[in-house]
Design a protein around this motif. Structure first.
Motif, PDB file in Angstrom:
ATOM      1  N   THR A 260      23.741  45.055  37.106  1.00 19.75           N
ATOM      2  CA  THR A 260      24.831  44.343  36.437  1.00 19.75           C
ATOM      3  C   THR A 260      24.655  42.831  36.566  1.00 19.75           C
ATOM      4  O   THR A 260      24.829  42.079  35.599  1.00 19.75           O
TER       5      THR A 260
ATOM      6  N   ASN B 242      34.202  45.478  35.814  1.00 16.98           N
ATOM      7  CA  ASN B 242      33.991  46.934  35.803  1.00 16.98           C
ATOM      8  C   ASN B 242      34.737  47.585  34.641  1.00 16.98           C
ATOM      9  O   ASN B 242      35.384  48.622  34.789  1.00 16.98           O
TER      10      ASN B 242
ATOM     11  N   GLY C 144      39.316  46.242  32.262  1.00 13.13           N
ATOM     12  CA  GLY C 144      38.735  46.313  33.594  1.00 13.13           C
ATOM     13  C   GLY C 144      39.739  46.257  34.720  1.00 13.13           C
ATOM     14  O   GLY C 144      40.938  46.497  34.533  1.00 13.13           O
TER      15      GLY C 144
ATOM     16  N   GLN D 139      24.788  47.513  41.047  1.00 12.26           N
ATOM     17  CA  GLN D 139      25.321  46.163  41.147  1.00 12.26           C
ATOM     18  C   GLN D 139      24.250  45.126  40.817  1.00 12.26           C
ATOM     19  O   GLN D 139      24.495  44.148  40.113  1.00 12.26           O
TER      20      GLN D 139
END
Length: 356
Positions: A204, A276, A299, A201
């Motif tokens: 990202t 995602n 996503g 995370q």
């Protein structure tokens, strides 16, 4: 079929048939009254009813024909043309106009002329918006230093709110896993999985922030060149698969290209941080008299009724504002587990761009 029976043509047909039966009833009443009161030799009951039946048999197809191909046909084609023009305006195609078959001066022609004038005014407004966008771009460039400071402050806040917290969580989980490694290996394994998720995370979030650190302006590159460079970098740094359809022949004003570049940049940042997704489709092409932009991902999607106050909605708001600044229309559709679909239409007037 039921809907068609409510159309203008069938309204005229029904009115003609109503007038036919009303006139037949009046004629029947008059002839029967003359027959009863004066009893002329030339008038008989058979002749009265024969006349009325003949009147109906001849008048019915004439009434149907007059309603279908007469004024009913004229009104239907006129209203269809007006409705189509209004839809074109709603879709941002302000270059469209309407030309009725004959040159009249009735209410329909006046409405059509008013719509044509409205289209011209909308075109002028779009040009004014684009001119204002040009002026705004020049002002933005002159205030570039201030913008850089504000951008640094925003990124610092994002680093503190997102990446910094993720790193703090990583540190805490790692320490807890080390303590439990000998005593409770299963618990330590679970905590290490959480460490992996937090690291992913944080990675990202960092990629999305680095995406925002790219130059605000294209610096002499064309829009297509800038987008290819941006997407190639993302391919190397993320697991996203891209499918592109970019029109190399499009020549636009520099300000419009920069707005489109920032819109795509903002949308890709949103996809990295929130979607995602594994696949992204980007299309920029010319359709009719407008630039068509489509950005689609596979996503997680989101519930559009619940976006208020979320980071996703801030990005969408920014993209919408940028689209409207250059006279475009912005549309977004999304559902949970169905990805997100963004469509932008910008009125297009081809213009050769000078490059240094």
């Amino acid at each position: 079929m039921h809907q068609r029976l409510k159309g203008i043509r069938f309204i005229f047909i029904r009115s003609h048939i109503f007038v036919l039966f009303l006139s037949s009833f009046i004629l029947l009443s008059i002839l029967l009254s003359v027959y009863v009161l004066f009893e002329p030799e030339w008038l008989t009951t058979k002749s009265v009813f024969l006349f009325i039946i003949s009147h109906l048999l001849i008048g019915f197809p004439l009434a149907f024909y007059a309603g279908f191909n007469g004024n009913g046909n004229y009104l239907k084609t006129s209203f269809d043309a007006i409705t189509l023009l209004i839809k074109q305006y709603a879709n941002g195609n302000y270059q469209s106009s309407i030309q009725l078959l004959d040159n009249g001066d009735d209410e329909i022609h006046r409405a059509a002329n008013s719509l044509n004038e409205l289209g011209k005014k909308l075109q002028n407004q779009v040009k004014s918006l684009q001119k204002m966008a040009d002026e705004k771009s020049e002002l933005a460039k002159s205030a570039h230093k201030t913008a850089v400071i504000e951008e640094r402050q925003r990124i610092a806040r994002d680093l503190h709110d997102a990446v910094s917290q993720e790193l703090f969580a990583l540190a805490m989980l790692s320490e807890a896993a080390i303590k439990q490694l000998d005593l409770k290996p299963e618990l330590a394994k679970t905590q290490m999985l959480e460490v992996s998720q937090s690291a992913h995370q944080a990675q990202t979030e960092m990629r999305a922030l680095l995406l925002h650190l790219r130059p605000v302006y294209l610096s002499g590159e064309s829009l297509v060149e800038g987008l290819h460079k941006l997407i190639n970098e993302l391919k190397q740094k993320s697991n996203l698969q891209f499918k592109l359809k970019l029109d190399d022949q499009l020549e636009m004003k520099e300000t419009i290209e920069e707005h489109i570049f920032r819109i795509v940049q903002e949308s890709l940042s949103n996809i990295l941080r929130h979607a995602n997704a594994t696949e992204v489709y980007v299309e920029i092409s010319k359709k009719s008299e407008e630039i068509f932009i489509l950005i689609e991902d596979n996503g997680e999607g989101f519930d559009m009724a619940e976006t208020d106050g979320k980071k996703t909605s801030y990005g969408l708001k920014t993209m919408k504002e940028r689209s409207e600044e250059i006279g475009g229309t912005f549309t977004v559709r999304s559902n949970i587990d169905e990805g997100t679909y963004i469509q932008i239409r910008i009125p297009y007037e081809e213009e050769r761009r000078r490059r240094m």
